[in-house]
Scaffold this active site. Sequence first.
Site, mmCIF file in Angstrom:
data_model
loop_
_atom_site.group_PDB
_atom_site.id
_atom_site.type_symbol
_atom_site.label_atom_id
_atom_site.label_comp_id
_atom_site.label_asym_id
_atom_site.label_seq_id
_atom_site.Cartn_x
_atom_site.Cartn_y
_atom_site.Cartn_z
ATOM 1 N N PHE A 162 0.842 -1.349 0.021
ATOM 2 C CA PHE A 162 0.477 0.298 0.219
ATOM 3 C C PHE A 162 0.831 0.666 -0.089
ATOM 4 C CE2 PHE A 162 0.630 -0.415 4.757
ATOM 5 C CZ PHE A 162 0.962 0.439 4.545
ATOM 6 N N CYS A 163 0.696 2.346 -0.103
ATOM 7 C CA CYS A 163 0.692 3.276 -0.703
ATOM 8 C C CYS A 163 -0.497 4.867 -1.158
ATOM 9 C CB CYS A 163 1.594 4.009 -1.531
ATOM 10 S SG CYS A 163 0.718 3.895 -2.792
ATOM 11 N N THR A 164 0.760 6.091 -0.723
ATOM 12 C CA THR A 164 -0.960 6.850 -0.716
ATOM 13 C C THR A 164 -1.912 6.910 -0.838
ATOM 14 O OG1 THR A 164 0.438 8.888 -0.471
ATOM 15 C CG2 THR A 164 -0.742 9.164 -0.061
ATOM 16 N N ILE A 215 -4.046 3.874 0.381
ATOM 17 C CA ILE A 215 -5.158 4.681 1.466
ATOM 18 C C ILE A 215 -6.102 5.843 1.426
ATOM 19 C CG2 ILE A 215 -4.301 6.048 3.947
ATOM 20 C CD1 ILE A 215 -1.206 5.446 3.535
#
Length: 245
Positions: free
Chosen positions: A182-184, A211
């Site tokens: 996951f990331c932004t 996210i």
Amino acid sequence: MNTTLNISAYKFIALPDAAELRVTLLQRAQSLQLKGTILLAEEGINLFLAGSGEAVRGFMAELNADARFSDIAPKESWSAHQPFKKMLVKVKREIIRMDHPAIHPAEGRAPAVDAQTVKRWLDQGHDDSGRPVVTLDTRNAFEVDHGTFNGAIDWRIGKFTEFPQALLDHKAELQDKTVVSFCTGGIRCEKAAIFMREAGLEHVYQLEGGILKYFEEAGDAHYTGSCFVFDERRALGADLSVSHQ
């Protein structure tokens, strides 16, 4: 009063005309008094824009009219002020730098998993096959320090170009687990998931929309803190409002 619409979106798609697109998109954004950043490369587009709701949605309607971008659905949040100082459209070598030329997301994505599925897996402690689930934060260390999923793997990388080596150093720890990267907003974890698959990890997924999409669909379940964003808002809470923590 929150009158500024902020959007972020990306797509890996072959853009041999990136240089020409730069001129067109800059003129279009400026005519609508938008501010933010659009990155273009032969591998795709990555954009962060803010302005009035009418102007932002008008820009996206024109962008979606190009068949290559017809399926781009941006993540939205609102703020009281314009978080960007200027409007920039740049042509880069990569829309998110990884320095690993063999990775071509436009040629095929790694499997994605939506927010509600991730929440359910974390609720039950395993995926639907009974395999242990781990979340892997692909962001830089200072972003992770603002907030992350509870128990997420964090290799304390300083920049995304360090991710491939970090994965190779820690690959054994991920064997026989289901890994959700996951990331932004999804762009880094998409490249990361493809790299992990090519490195031989079988059960790897990317969190669809990152996210910010998770906050939108699942709130702060299994997440502590805020999500760092690269504009003057600095960090957003699970309700997608500016976090002051």
